[in-house]
Design an enzyme around this catalytic site. Structure first.
Site, PDB file in Angstrom:
ATOM      1  N   LYS A  83       0.856  -1.189   0.000  1.00  0.00           N
ATOM      2  CA  LYS A  83       0.000   0.000   0.000  1.00  0.00           C
ATOM      3  C   LYS A  83       0.895   1.243   0.000  1.00  0.00           C
ATOM      4  CE  LYS A  83      -4.294   1.062   2.460  1.00  0.00           C
ATOM      5  NZ  LYS A  83      -4.942   0.883   3.778  1.00  0.00           N
TER       6      LYS A  83
HETATM    7  C1  E4P Z   1      -8.216   1.469   4.157  1.00  0.00           C
HETATM    8  O1  E4P Z   1      -7.481   1.144   3.296  1.00  0.00           O
HETATM    9  C2  E4P Z   1      -8.130   2.776   4.829  1.00  0.00           C
HETATM   10  O2  E4P Z   1      -6.903   2.930   5.410  1.00  0.00           O
HETATM   11  C3  E4P Z   1      -9.254   2.907   5.797  1.00  0.00           C
HETATM   12  O3  E4P Z   1     -10.445   2.429   5.213  1.00  0.00           O
HETATM   13  C4  E4P Z   1      -9.437   4.312   6.329  1.00  0.00           C
HETATM   14  O4  E4P Z   1     -10.618   4.377   7.096  1.00  0.00           O
HETATM   15  P1  E4P Z   1     -10.925   5.587   8.093  1.00  0.00           P
HETATM   16  O5  E4P Z   1     -11.091   6.835   7.289  1.00  0.00           O
HETATM   17  O6  E4P Z   1     -12.176   5.191   8.789  1.00  0.00           O
HETATM   18  O7  E4P Z   1      -9.736   5.680   9.011  1.00  0.00           O
END
Ligand code: E4P
Length: 217
Positions: A83
């Site tokens: 990622k």
């Molecule tokens: C996933 O890849 C993201 O990091 C995550 O969904 C972020 O979610 P949040 O905005 O609730 O922290």
């Protein structure tokens, strides 16, 4: 539509995995912090039973270091998706790692143009953050729709991984729009099963059943 679980909580992933609800997992530095675990150890444990893509996020900001971190994370298991943030360095990292055969999830996407760049850099997944756009009074679902249109217009293969999912309605709306994947916290996945009329109907059935005086077992 595929379900990824947005957590580094191994027990929560395992519970949903046993029900066949886990097509993959996403983590980020905040979720690693919440888990209290070492990133390499917890990611390896998740990959020991999840066969779909498991996203593990780099934390460097310069491409050279991101690439090195990405290679180290990818060495954990063949199903790691590295990622990277949607910055120029992240896009450069995406291009290098995908050309080496690794899956890459480009994260922190907040505009259709960013998603277009990620697709051109060869991203396996693009992660638009719905909830964080909603938080600032913008429409996260509009972004999912715009990216769907653009990717379909040009037949980009990058999968739309709707992230920052906060509610069951987000999941339904993403499915209607045609997101390829949603990544949601375990509590949101579990909430998909809830309906007040299901609870009410079951309560009535159980009351009536008690009145019959019968038993099945
Ligand atoms: C996933 O890849 C993201 O990091 C995550 O969904 C972020 O979610 P949040 O905005 O609730 O922290």
């Amino acid at each position: 539509m595929k379900f990824f679980i947005d957590t580094a909580d191994v027990d929560a992933i395992r519970e949903l995995h046993d029900l066949g609800m886990v097509d993959g997992v996403t983590t980020n530095p905040s979720l690693i912090l919440k888990s209290g675990r070492d990133i390499l150890e917890v990611t390896k444990e998740i990959c020991s039973f999840v066969t779909g893509p498991v996203s593990a996020e780099v934390v460097a900001v310069k491409a050279d270091e991101m690439i090195a971190e990405g290679r180290k994370l990818a060495a954990i298991a063949p199903n790691i998706a590295v990622k990277v943030p949607l910055t120029w360095d992240g896009l450069k990292t995406c291009k290098v790692l995908t050309s080496e055969g690794f899956m890459v999830n480009v994260t922190l996407c907040f505009s259709a143009n960013q998603a277009l760049l990620a697709a051109k850099a060869g991203a396996t997944f693009i992660s638009p953050f719905i909830g964080r756009l909603d938080d600032i009074n913008l429409d996260g679902l509009d972004l999912i729709g715009d990216i769907r249109t653009i990717y379909d217009n040009y037949d980009f293969k990058t999968q739309i991984l709707a992230a920052s999912i906060r509610s069951p309605n987000h999941v339904k709306d993403c499915a209607m729009i045609g997101a390829d994947v949603v990544t949601a916290p375990p509590a949101v996945i579990k909430a998909l099963a809830s309906h007040v009329l299901t609870d009410k109907g079951l309560d009535q059935f159980l009351k009536d059943w008690a009145k019959t005086g019968q038993k099945i077992l």
